[in-house]
Design a protein around this motif. Structure first.
Motif, short mmCIF file in Angstrom:
data_model
loop_
_atom_site.label_atom_id
_atom_site.label_comp_id
_atom_site.label_asym_id
_atom_site.label_seq_id
_atom_site.Cartn_x
_atom_site.Cartn_y
_atom_site.Cartn_z
N UNK A 659 -46.56 -11.90 -37.19
CA UNK A 659 -45.69 -10.29 -37.45
C UNK A 659 -44.50 -10.26 -38.34
N UNK A 660 -44.54 -9.20 -38.93
CA UNK A 660 -43.47 -9.63 -40.60
C UNK A 660 -42.26 -9.82 -39.91
N UNK A 661 -41.04 -10.61 -40.90
CA UNK A 661 -39.72 -10.21 -40.91
C UNK A 661 -39.21 -8.75 -41.01
N UNK A 700 -43.41 0.27 -38.93
CA UNK A 700 -44.35 -0.09 -40.15
C UNK A 700 -45.86 -1.29 -39.24
N UNK A 701 -46.74 -1.38 -40.67
CA UNK A 701 -47.66 -2.25 -39.65
C UNK A 701 -46.56 -3.29 -39.26
N UNK A 706 -40.27 -5.79 -42.83
CA UNK A 706 -39.19 -3.91 -42.08
C UNK A 706 -37.65 -3.86 -42.74
N UNK A 707 -37.25 -3.36 -43.29
CA UNK A 707 -35.50 -3.30 -42.97
C UNK A 707 -35.13 -2.39 -41.68
N UNK A 766 -56.94 -1.50 -29.94
CA UNK A 766 -57.14 -2.70 -30.25
C UNK A 766 -57.48 -3.76 -32.13
N UNK A 767 -57.15 -2.23 -32.96
CA UNK A 767 -56.98 -3.18 -34.03
C UNK A 767 -55.37 -3.56 -34.17
N UNK A 768 -54.28 -3.46 -33.37
CA UNK A 768 -53.00 -3.39 -33.91
C UNK A 768 -51.92 -3.01 -34.85
#
Length: 902
Positions: A659-661, A700-701, A706-707, A766-768
């Motif tokens: 996962x992104x920060x 977001x993805x 992301x902020x 399924x694609x997250x």
């Protein structure tokens, strides 16, 4: 008036799930199970500050998948636990006097409360902590498996899955003992001719868990050794910012390098982000080259060199070089004729024996300064090169030229052999060093181009100034020189890895004790022999101690544990002392995914049938910061357990997602010092857990940085309010079904919107792509809000789609719709592709390229129909009157454009 009130709804359903053990997972699947699904978060370290909003991002993603899979009939294992040993709790104990166990379990209670507050569907009956004695008993047991194993790189075998392999971890009892073991492995002070002792020393030198005098990053203030990754470029500890120095300490090491090739090649078998695979490949750092031995000619004695060379020609290259020989690894053996000096790391063992009296003071001062630098600082290419001549020389084996031996901090003892042959004409670092200290530079590779200077050229070319090899292309030269070195016993072709063995000791109290005894002599001094604690005596528990504070020396806190814990006399009369280092925090996290599958088993670390059923982990989500250490260490332990027959899978984690920060609202990393940390307790108090969950997925993805935005939380909170009003009568006194929700059939448009939403949300999960799934549910809500009659079946399907994302409000709405059971195991909605196809579509109509109207046409309309409908549109008729239509462009299903004049 029954408004959407998460403060009432969320505690209600959390209590319901707890009371009914809704998420408790039996190891026996239901008869209608569609297969197992093991979904795992990288378990957290329970810090004193609790969760911040960055933590729930990955946890929400796994929870969505876990809830979705349950509704698809999967047998889901979704556990949670705590990576709870570590330095912060011990530092807190030192500062406050509170025992780390007390602090740790208080923190765990707080973390558990926060996770339950967020509605995560963990099976809490499987909860584990690395600090639990019945857990670290098995961590110690796995260490003993490593201790009792050696790696046979040439062993050919077929694994349990039928795959043919070369190389295996085998029991140390199967290690072949050479006939001359007494001559090679008795240490000074050992009884002469004692085969048993020599055999033990030989076995100890081959174990996967072994002791070594290793140069380490020692932090006196923290009182422990730090990994390279825990030291800043300024040579400070990343925790606390304390000075770090290099020392040589007797440490436990794990021979992860034996598994380097498998760790590298078997990355191809897992579904991981390519970025993580690249990080691991680079960390392992495979290269092909040659090992070459240089005779140290301290006395400029040609006879000694000739005798050494003759002995090598007769007996070949030894496994380890003699004390007066430097072994180097090079990827460019074709440049040997250009080696004009050698450099050894300041920590290299040979420095003491080769340094001349005239150079001793200067060498010692240089070594002292080098010990204060971090590896990052030492290898910074932007910094000028420094070094000191030892006064000694080595003989270049290919041309028998004597070349000076220097020490320099840009050579690390932890990489390669800790020594290099320097070819300044064709290496940037070596050239800078040679120019700084006026060392000879010899070109030995011709670039083949007048536009490229040979000095500084590092590519392939043609040999020059290389004796009989002059004129030989680089690739061919490499082969020929490797073969000649091998034949003469002076070197051989070799594969090298940047990966170093894992330094596994920490000088801390709050960690797993080693299950190892040290044998003592009659004077109470260690003999160098160790023996493992018997398996039936595990776990070796931590002694009760009040004083953990480092004393400024490398002696670990366990060194001053009570004597009854520290010492024992064996049945054979040998006096024993426990190992007083502790294991690093990585130990417990290397195998926790196995224990979750069978966490109550007191006889085995995991039942073989449970391992075969649940492993590998199907989905593993965590931060990219663990891409190398945790993931690499876990893979290593798993492969050893695989070789020993304790697990049946090659890899522990089949699919990995990072996962992104989540940054602060100021676009900076969240931290207390920046004042931008957002506490999830505050967000839940204001907006509810479902809003927090939904927002973190809507930002977001999943894998992007992301902020945080509080306004964004408000937005999804409003959406949940609209979803609530879609089903609940917000004008009634009590919670009741909205009058628009009826047992009515849907019209064609409503059916199309419903089935399109089901398909879209299903595909996105399924694609997250959770953010786009939420967008589709928002579109559904907006559409049906405008419908005077809302089919109850459509609302039920919508609630089921919403459930993985916002489970509390979904459960409440499900109940409002007349259901008495939890929706946790309700079947996932299905869709009909034929009902998604639209009978009509809307297209633009242009006149001379400018859009003038939009019209609806049958989805299968031909060009004549498209033109006719466009010409008869009320907005288009005036645009065409009195004008000549020069051309009509009809793009099926896309647009109509009239080209007119007049």
């Amino acid at each position: 008036m029954p408004r959407y009130e998460p403060k009432q709804i969320e505690p209600k359903w959390q209590q319901f799930w707890d009371a009914n053990q809704t998420f408790t997972t039996s190891n026996e699947p239901r008869e209608d199970s569609t297969g197992k699904s093991y979904i795992l978060d990288m378990f957290p370290y329970p810090s004193g500050s609790g969760l911040h909003v960055g933590h729930p991002e990955g946890y929400t993603a796994t929870d969505i998948i876990a809830r979705y899979h349950r509704m698809r009939g999967k047998h889901v294992l979704h556990p949670m636990g705590w990576d709870a040993f570590g330095l912060p709790a011990e530092q807190h104990a030192i500062n406050t006097g509170t025992h780390p166990r007390v602090t740790t379990y208080q923190n765990i209670d707080n973390f558990r409360r926060q996770l339950k507050m967020l509605g995560f569907s963990y099976d809490w009956t499987r909860e584990i902590s690395t600090t639990d004695e019945d857990y670290y008993r098995w961590t110690q047991w796995i260490f003993l498996q490593l201790y009792d194993t050696w790696y046979d790189a040439d062993y050919e075998w077929t694994d349990a899955n039928g795959k043919k392999r070369i190389g295996k971890g085998r029991p140390i009892s199967e290690l072949p003992i050479p006939e001359n073991v007494v001559e090679t492995h008795l240490a000074p002070g050992d009884p002469p001719g004692d085969v048993a002792i020599a055999t033990r020393r030989y076995q100890d030198a081959h174990r996967l868990a072994y002791q070594s005098d290793a140069p380490v990053n020692w932090c006196p203030e923290l009182g422990t050794v730090l990994a390279n990754e825990e030291v800043t470029a300024e040579g400070l500890s990343d925790r606390g910012g304390f000075p770090v120095e290099r020392r040589s300490l007797r440490q436990w090491m794990l021979r992860i390098t034996s598994y380097a090739e498998r760790l590298l090649t078997e990355l191809d078998d897992v579904d991981w982000p390519e970025s993580v695979k690249i990080l691991q490949r680079n960390w392992i750092g495979k290269s092909i080259g040659a090992e070459v031995d240089f005779f140290v000619d301290a006395e400029n004695n040609a006879t000694q060199f000739a005798e050494w060379k003759a002995d090598r020609a007769a007996n070949g290259l030894p496994a380890s070089p003699e004390p007066n020989v430097l072994r180097v690894y090079t990827t460019r053996p074709d440049t040997l004729f250009g080696a004009t000096y050698m450099v050894v790391a300041p920590e290299h063992d040979i420095v003491d024996s080769i340094t001349t009296d005239e150079q001793k003071a200067e060498v010692e001062e240089y070594r002292r300064k080098a010990a204060l630098k971090s590896d990052l600082d030492r290898t910074d290419l932007a910094k000028g090169k420094s070094g000191v001549f030892t006064g000694a020389y080595a003989v270049n084996p290919v041309n028998e030229e004597r070349i000076p031996i220097w020490i320099a901090d840009y050579v690390l003892i932890s990489y390669g052999t800790g020594a290099i042959m320097a070819v300044p004409a064709h290496d940037e670092r070596d050239l800078e060093f040679a120019q700084t200290f006026s060392i000879n530079v010899i070109e030995v590779v011709d670039s083949g181009s007048d536009d490229v200077d040979n000095i500084g050229f590092t590519g392939n070319g043609t040999a020059i100034n290389s004796g009989k090899y002059t004129g030989t292309p680089t690739a061919e030269f490499k082969k020929q020189i490797a073969a000649e070195l091998n034949e003469s016993g002076l070197g051989k072709a070799a594969t090298n890895y940047r990966l170093r063995d894992w330094l596994f000791s920490r000088q801390r109290y709050w960690g797993e004790p080693f299950p190892i005894w040290h044998e003592l002599d009659d004077e109470g001094k260690p003999t160098g022999h160790v023996r493992p604690v018997a398996e039936d005596e595990l776990p070796v528990t931590l002694p009760n101690m009040e004083d953990f504070k480092p004393k400024g020396t490398p002696d670990p806190p366990l060194s001053w544990a009570p004597d009854e814990w520290l010492y024992q006399t064996a049945e054979d009369g040998t006096r024993l002392k426990r190992e007083t280092n502790s294991m690093p925090q990585w130990a417990g996290s290397c195998w926790y995914y196995l224990r979750f599958a069978d966490n109550k088993n007191s006889d085995k670390f995991i039942d073989p049938e449970m391992e075969k059923y649940w492993l590998p982990v199907d989905l593993y989500i965590g931060g990219a910061e663990h891409a190398v250490l945790h993931l690499l260490y876990s893979r290593f332990w798993h492969k050893v357990l695989f070789d020993c027959g304790h697990v049946s899978t090659e890899e522990p984690f089949q699919k990995l997602i990072n996962q992104g920060m989540i940054l602060g609202e100021n676009n900076e990393k969240m931290s207390k010092s920046r004042g931008n940390v957002v506490n999830p307790d505050d967000v839940v108090r204001e907006y509810g857990a479902d809003s927090l969950r939904l927002y973190e997925m809507f930002m977001g993805p999943l894998d992007q940085v992301k902020p945080w935005s509080t306004k964004g939380v408000e937005g999804v909170h409003r959406f949940l309010g609209r979803a609530w009003r879609l089903i609940v009568d917000d004008q009634a006194e009590e919670i009741a079904l909205c009058s628009a929700v009826q047992d009515a059939s849907m019209n064609e448009e409503q059916e199309r919107v419903l089935h399109k939403t089901i398909k879209g949300v299903t595909d996105d999960i399924e694609k997250f792509s959770f953010n786009t799934a939420i967008s589709k549910m928002m579109e559904f809500t907006n559409f049906f809000t405008g419908q005077q009659v809302r089919s109850k079946s459509a609302m039920e399907s919508f609630v089921l789609l919403l459930a993985p994302f916002a489970p509390h409000v979904a459960e409440e709405l499900w109940q409002v719709l007349g259901h008495n059971e939890s929706l946790t195991y309700a079947p996932w909605p299905s869709y009909d592709d034929s009902k998604i196809v639209e009978a009509e579509i809307e297209i633009p109509v242009q006149v001379n390229g400018k859009m003038r109207a939009k019209i609806k046409i049958p989805v299968d309309a031909d060009q004549a129909t498209m033109q006719s409908l466009a010409e008869n549109n009320d907005a288009i008729k005036p645009q065409l009157e009195g004008k000549t239509i020069v051309k009509v462009i009809c793009v099926p299903k896309r647009m109509v454009n009239f080209v007119v004049k007049g």
